[in-house]
Design an enzyme around this catalytic site. Structure first.
Site, PDB file in Angstrom:
ATOM      1  CG  HIS A 103      -0.184   0.126   2.536  1.00 51.78           C
ATOM      2  ND1 HIS A 103       0.508  -0.923   3.088  1.00 51.78           N
ATOM      3  CD2 HIS A 103      -0.033   1.166   3.385  1.00 51.78           C
ATOM      4  CE1 HIS A 103       1.054  -0.543   4.227  1.00 51.78           C
ATOM      5  NE2 HIS A 103       0.759   0.734   4.434  1.00 51.78           N
ATOM      6  CG  ASP A 105       1.464   4.870   4.913  1.00 57.75           C
ATOM      7  OD1 ASP A 105       0.959   3.734   5.024  1.00 57.75           O
ATOM      8  OD2 ASP A 105       2.613   5.142   5.295  1.00 57.75           O
ATOM      9  CG  HIS A 263       4.980   1.030   2.894  1.00 57.30           C
ATOM     10  ND1 HIS A 263       4.326   2.127   2.399  1.00 57.30           N
ATOM     11  CD2 HIS A 263       4.482   0.831   4.144  1.00 57.30           C
ATOM     12  CE1 HIS A 263       3.478   2.587   3.312  1.00 57.30           C
ATOM     13  NE2 HIS A 263       3.547   1.817   4.375  1.00 57.30           N
ATOM     14  NE  ARG A 280       1.995   6.000   8.941  1.00 54.44           N
ATOM     15  CZ  ARG A 280       0.943   5.368   8.425  1.00 54.44           C
ATOM     16  NH1 ARG A 280       1.026   4.080   8.135  1.00 54.44           N
ATOM     17  NH2 ARG A 280      -0.175   6.000   8.184  1.00 54.44           N
TER      18      ARG A 280
END
Ligand code: SIN
Length: 289
Positions: A103, A105, A263, A280
């Protein structure tokens, strides 16, 4: 500060830069140039407070507050926690299956993320426990498509959605870990569409902007035709595989460009009693064109 390539095609380690200290404008500008050149940057051996992680991330732009509010760090909503830790009652501390499928983000929002900065707070010490992340260049994915396919994709828009239940391509994770979205979360994250091929706003290179995690259809195509086209594109991405796979060490901070890479966390949810805890930040981006 210097850049040491991580692989022949993608990624560089930024050496001799302590992100807990203020980064001056000249150094920051070199880091940003490196980010556009290498697509992913690794900063090893960092010791960052939540505020320092957020402060460095903000140099790249405004930060997203992730819509899955239950996984945000209390007191620091700019930080999404990704962890397999369990509370005393057996429930999960945070999202554990967040990144297992390829995907980019927040591609499911109208103005998807420019980039993410993932910091390893705690990682399993046992080298046999999978806890890696891998990245693939979507410039490369676009550039290696047959010319006939590039022509087919011109002008098409793909539909992206956050809710995993709307994506029949996703297999269960350990039979139990797929996250169920509340009615409120579903209402706040309706499907959106983006060009299937986007142009990176800085490098002006073309990108294949689809992922198996979030892309569920093609706008204005009958469902069967859209599904068949997506199958071809996902097969192409799977054939190419990852371009760089990272084995995390505590204190690593990895930053990647969501506009030109996909990723995934490799494997499955890290099994107890091993602990993998990451945090994150996600930098806001622009509407893809
Ligand atoms: C993510 O998808 O942002 C996190 C990936 C990982 O946990 O390895």
């Amino acid at each position: 500060m210097n850049f040491e390539p991580l692989s022949p095609s993608i990624g560089a380690e930024v050496q001799n830069l302590d992100l807990s200290q203020p980064v001056n404008d000249t150094t920051f500008s070199a880091v940003r140039d490196g980010f556009h050149r290498y697509q992913i940057l690794l900063f090893r051996g960092q010791t960052l407070t939540e505020d320092q992680h957020i402060a460095f991330s903000r140099r790249f732009g405004e930060l997203e507050i992730h819509p899955a509010k239950q996984y945000l760090m209390p007191g620091h909503p700019e930080l999404l926690v990704l962890s397999n830790e369990l509370k005393a009652d057996g429930s999960r501390v945070s999202i554990a299956d967040g990144g297992i499928d390829w995907h980019s983000d927040l591609s499911f929002v109208r103005e998807p993320s420019l980039g993410s900065l993932l910091y390893a707070v705690r990682v399993p010490e046992d080298p046999n426990v999978f806890q890696d992340t891998e990245w693939a260049s979507m410039y490369h994915a676009y550039e290696t498509l047959p010319e006939s396919m590039k022509r087919r994709l011109e002008g098409l828009r793909a539909v992206h959605v956050f809710d995993q239940d709307q994506n029949p391509r996703l297999p269960p994770v350990d039979g139990k870990y797929r996250d169920k979205h509340s009615a409120d979360l579903k209402a706040r994250t309706p499907p959106v569409s983006h060009p299937l091929v986007r142009t990176h706003p800085v490098t002006r290179r073309k990108v294949l902007y689809v992922s198996i995690r979030f892309t569920i259809g093609i706008e204005n195509l009958p469902k069967a035709a859209g599904d068949a086209l997506l199958d071809e594109l996902f097969e192409h991405q799977a054939r190419l595989g990852g371009s760089y796979r990272h084995r995390w060490r505590k204190g690593d901070l990895m930053m990647w460009d969501n506009r030109c890479t996909n990723h995934r966390a490799v494997g499955s949810v890290v099994p107890q009693p091993h602990i993998r805890r990451m945090q994150r930040t996600t930098v806001k981006g622009d509407a893809p064109f």
